[in-house]
Motif scaffolding. Sequence first.
Motif, PDB file in Angstrom:
ATOM      1  N   LEU A  97       0.819  -1.213   0.000  1.00  0.00           N
ATOM      2  CA  LEU A  97       0.000   0.000   0.000  1.00  0.00           C
ATOM      3  C   LEU A  97       0.851   1.262   0.000  1.00  0.00           C
ATOM      4  O   LEU A  97       0.448   2.293  -0.558  1.00  0.00           O
ATOM      5  CB  LEU A  97      -0.943   0.000   1.210  1.00  0.00           C
ATOM      6  N   ARG A  98       2.011   1.191   0.613  1.00  0.00           N
ATOM      7  CA  ARG A  98       2.897   2.362   0.625  1.00  0.00           C
ATOM      8  C   ARG A  98       3.383   2.706  -0.785  1.00  0.00           C
ATOM      9  O   ARG A  98       3.813   3.843  -1.042  1.00  0.00           O
ATOM     10  CB  ARG A  98       4.098   2.108   1.538  1.00  0.00           C
ATOM     11  N   CYS A  99       3.296   1.759  -1.704  1.00  0.00           N
ATOM     12  CA  CYS A  99       3.725   1.985  -3.065  1.00  0.00           C
ATOM     13  C   CYS A  99       2.576   2.386  -4.001  1.00  0.00           C
ATOM     14  O   CYS A  99       2.776   2.540  -5.212  1.00  0.00           O
ATOM     15  CB  CYS A  99       4.416   0.728  -3.617  1.00  0.00           C
ATOM     16  N   VAL A 100       1.368   2.527  -3.432  1.00  0.00           N
ATOM     17  CA  VAL A 100       0.213   2.936  -4.227  1.00  0.00           C
ATOM     18  C   VAL A 100       0.149   4.464  -4.211  1.00  0.00           C
ATOM     19  O   VAL A 100      -0.152   5.066  -3.170  1.00  0.00           O
ATOM     20  CB  VAL A 100      -1.093   2.339  -3.663  1.00  0.00           C
ATOM     21  N   PRO A 101       0.443   5.123  -5.339  1.00  0.00           N
ATOM     22  CA  PRO A 101       0.519   6.600  -5.333  1.00  0.00           C
ATOM     23  C   PRO A 101      -0.787   7.273  -4.937  1.00  0.00           C
ATOM     24  O   PRO A 101      -0.780   8.361  -4.368  1.00  0.00           O
ATOM     25  CB  PRO A 101       0.921   6.927  -6.772  1.00  0.00           C
ATOM     26  N   GLU A 102      -1.910   6.660  -5.270  1.00  0.00           N
ATOM     27  CA  GLU A 102      -3.202   7.278  -4.945  1.00  0.00           C
ATOM     28  C   GLU A 102      -3.391   7.444  -3.438  1.00  0.00           C
ATOM     29  O   GLU A 102      -4.063   8.377  -2.977  1.00  0.00           O
ATOM     30  CB  GLU A 102      -4.349   6.440  -5.515  1.00  0.00           C
TER      31      GLU A 102
END
Length: 319
Positions: free
Chosen positions: A311-316
């Motif tokens: 989730l930390r890599c999800v830009p949104e």
Amino acid sequence: MQASLGVLQSFSQSRALSAPLATPTGAIAPGSEAFLETLRQRNAVLDWLFYDIGVVTHDEAASISPWLAAEGAILVVPPTAKGNVSLCSSIDAFVAEYKRVDTLAVAGVGSSALGSAAFARNVADAIDKPVAAVVSGYGLADLITEALGGFFLFGTTNSLRHNFEWLDRLRESGAVADPGTGSTDSTNYALPQRSKDTRTVAALLSHDALSLRTLIGHSKGNLVISEALFGLSTTARPKFLKIAPELLIVTVSAKIAMPPQCGKIVDILGKIDGFGLLNSRLDLETEVAVPLAWHHTNTQLPLHLPVTATLRCVPELAA
């Protein structure tokens, strides 16, 4: 692994000690609760397999045993070391104290409160703020799907439901009579729409004092989110049309159709998650494919899907 097994033990012991007590919403019906307890014991083991329960402390686990936090209960879960898990006995209690919480997590796989808290903590650690969680556990209504081996077919159920949406459009145009006309049951959706977890999610989304902006589900939790949104699109359409375009929906380990008005959707799936693929709409794109990840999220087991790191890599979510 010892940490998560210890948390599971604390959870089970608290359940056993609290079993004779009444729930926050009223007296226990001994027959049905004793029967459902066999499922809840199974669910506690599933929590250990599918969720990162080592991130929940022993005291937190003891406080949210399934006799005290059953299906539809609301938990508030802060990031690690930034507070303890809180249990809200009603939506009014949640609104009174936590109306600023804008992220909602819903676990699945017939999870109990322990799995819900663990999944929500993974999410809270990723976004660094408290997360609300609706417990997606077992009530009597779930026994039909349990007889089919759990929610193995919920992807298919979701697909079938939306294959017949043209009937809803015809009904709205007046070409076909409402199938619920003349019935004492005002709920005209599929079985999952009637479950307590789905009704709770819908109530939170439609509450005027709340501003939920992000919905994150895992496995069956994605179906709960989907059916809550489709339900609101009919029962509270003005509110739904107001909130839908701004909602960010993140599905983990099962791709489920959402209403077309919801345009911000991120589907996450492990590359070796055949279970999740079986429960997914194959016509939906996978935005994030996680290498060497299966359906479970327990970081103490191999081939897990690391929820927090992913989730930390999800830009949104960082926007």
